[in-house]
Design a protein around this motif. Sequence first.
Motif, short mmCIF file in Angstrom:
data_model
loop_
_atom_site.label_atom_id
_atom_site.label_comp_id
_atom_site.label_asym_id
_atom_site.label_seq_id
_atom_site.Cartn_x
_atom_site.Cartn_y
_atom_site.Cartn_z
N ALA A 227 0.82 -1.21 0.00
CA ALA A 227 0.00 0.00 0.00
C ALA A 227 0.85 1.26 0.00
CB ALA A 227 -0.93 0.01 1.20
N PHE A 228 0.37 2.27 -0.71
CA PHE A 228 1.01 3.58 -0.73
C PHE A 228 0.61 4.34 0.52
CE2 PHE A 228 0.99 8.09 -1.76
CZ PHE A 228 2.25 8.24 -2.32
N GLY A 229 1.56 5.00 1.17
CA GLY A 229 1.23 5.84 2.32
C GLY A 229 0.82 5.07 3.55
N LEU A 230 1.40 3.89 3.75
CA LEU A 230 1.07 3.04 4.89
C LEU A 230 1.29 3.77 6.21
CD1 LEU A 230 0.18 0.06 5.25
CD2 LEU A 230 2.58 -0.49 5.62
N GLU A 231 0.33 3.64 7.12
CA GLU A 231 0.43 4.24 8.45
C GLU A 231 0.19 3.16 9.50
OE1 GLU A 231 -1.74 7.86 9.05
OE2 GLU A 231 -1.26 8.60 7.04
N GLU A 232 0.44 3.50 10.74
CA GLU A 232 0.32 2.55 11.84
C GLU A 232 -1.07 1.93 11.93
OE1 GLU A 232 0.34 2.76 16.66
OE2 GLU A 232 1.93 3.88 15.64
N THR A 233 -2.09 2.69 11.57
CA THR A 233 -3.47 2.19 11.69
C THR A 233 -4.07 1.85 10.32
OG1 THR A 233 -4.38 4.43 11.70
CG2 THR A 233 -3.88 3.43 13.86
N SER A 234 -3.22 1.54 9.35
CA SER A 234 -3.70 1.16 8.02
C SER A 234 -4.33 -0.23 8.05
CB SER A 234 -2.54 1.15 7.02
OG SER A 234 -2.11 2.45 6.73
N ARG A 235 -5.40 -0.36 7.30
CA ARG A 235 -6.07 -1.65 7.10
C ARG A 235 -6.62 -1.68 5.68
NH1 ARG A 235 -7.62 -4.81 11.60
NH2 ARG A 235 -8.10 -6.30 9.95
N LEU A 236 -7.03 -2.87 5.24
CA LEU A 236 -7.72 -2.99 3.96
C LEU A 236 -9.21 -2.95 4.23
CD1 LEU A 236 -5.62 -5.76 2.17
CD2 LEU A 236 -5.42 -3.26 1.99
N GLY A 237 -9.91 -2.09 3.50
CA GLY A 237 -11.34 -1.92 3.70
C GLY A 237 -12.14 -3.19 3.46
N CYS A 238 -11.63 -4.08 2.61
CA CYS A 238 -12.35 -5.32 2.32
C CYS A 238 -12.32 -6.28 3.51
CB CYS A 238 -11.80 -6.01 1.07
SG CYS A 238 -10.12 -6.65 1.23
N GLN A 239 -11.44 -6.03 4.48
CA GLN A 239 -11.28 -6.94 5.61
C GLN A 239 -11.94 -6.44 6.89
OE1 GLN A 239 -9.69 -10.12 5.15
NE2 GLN A 239 -10.30 -9.29 3.15
N ILE A 240 -12.53 -5.26 6.85
CA ILE A 240 -13.25 -4.71 8.02
C ILE A 240 -14.73 -4.88 7.76
CG2 ILE A 240 -13.68 -2.70 9.46
CD1 ILE A 240 -10.99 -1.56 8.41
N VAL A 241 -15.39 -5.71 8.56
CA VAL A 241 -16.81 -5.98 8.39
C VAL A 241 -17.58 -5.25 9.48
CG1 VAL A 241 -18.57 -7.79 8.36
CG2 VAL A 241 -16.34 -8.19 7.28
N MET A 242 -18.63 -4.56 9.08
CA MET A 242 -19.41 -3.73 10.00
C MET A 242 -20.17 -4.58 11.01
SD MET A 242 -19.57 -0.65 10.45
CE MET A 242 -20.43 0.54 11.42
N THR A 243 -20.06 -4.17 12.28
CA THR A 243 -20.80 -4.77 13.39
C THR A 243 -21.45 -3.65 14.19
OG1 THR A 243 -18.94 -4.64 14.92
CG2 THR A 243 -19.11 -6.66 13.57
N GLU A 244 -22.35 -4.00 15.08
CA GLU A 244 -22.97 -2.99 15.97
C GLU A 244 -21.90 -2.24 16.76
OE1 GLU A 244 -25.99 -1.86 16.32
OE2 GLU A 244 -27.23 -3.38 15.34
N GLU A 245 -20.86 -2.96 17.20
CA GLU A 245 -19.80 -2.35 18.01
C GLU A 245 -19.01 -1.29 17.23
OE1 GLU A 245 -21.29 -5.89 19.52
OE2 GLU A 245 -20.13 -5.80 17.67
N LEU A 246 -19.04 -1.38 15.91
CA LEU A 246 -18.29 -0.43 15.08
C LEU A 246 -19.15 0.75 14.62
CD1 LEU A 246 -16.14 -2.87 12.91
CD2 LEU A 246 -15.44 -1.55 14.93
N ASP A 247 -20.35 0.91 15.20
CA ASP A 247 -21.19 2.05 14.86
C ASP A 247 -20.41 3.34 15.13
OD1 ASP A 247 -23.33 3.70 14.24
OD2 ASP A 247 -24.39 3.34 16.13
N GLY A 248 -20.20 4.15 14.09
CA GLY A 248 -19.43 5.38 14.20
C GLY A 248 -18.01 5.25 13.68
N LEU A 249 -17.63 4.06 13.23
CA LEU A 249 -16.29 3.81 12.68
C LEU A 249 -15.88 4.94 11.75
CD1 LEU A 249 -13.86 1.86 12.10
CD2 LEU A 249 -15.27 0.93 10.25
N THR A 250 -14.66 5.43 11.93
CA THR A 250 -14.16 6.52 11.09
C THR A 250 -12.86 6.08 10.42
OG1 THR A 250 -15.15 8.16 12.55
CG2 THR A 250 -13.41 8.93 11.08
#
Length: 110
Positions: free
Chosen positions: A74-97
């Motif tokens: 990935a270009f511009g990798l940072e400490e909190t970088s992730r792939l969007g395809c691997q983050i699945v929305m749950t109730e606990e992630l309400d408000g994820l930014t």
Amino acid sequence: MPKMVFIERDGTRREVDAPLGLSVLEIAHRHGIDIEGACEGSLACSTCHVIVEKKWFDMLEPPTEDEEDMLDLAFGLEETSRLGCQIVMTEELDGLTVRLPKATRNAMKS
């Protein structure tokens, strides 16, 4: 319905509906957010790279070895970088930014 926030490349914040069970990549595509996802979520590229706000990053499951391998590309990798395809929305992630990186690198194109 849960919500999430995308911070676009120009700094614009967009709060959108984030249906449970969809990935960040799928949510982005539903709302016209500019995330490529060249491999369509098959974990074969890094074009859905997002930077997760630290508060939310700590709530996510750790990345798999395969995701870490793709993040290395990935270009511009940072400490909190992730792939969007691997983050699945749950109730606990309400408000994820998440913030979109300034650019992406598509290693799938020749």
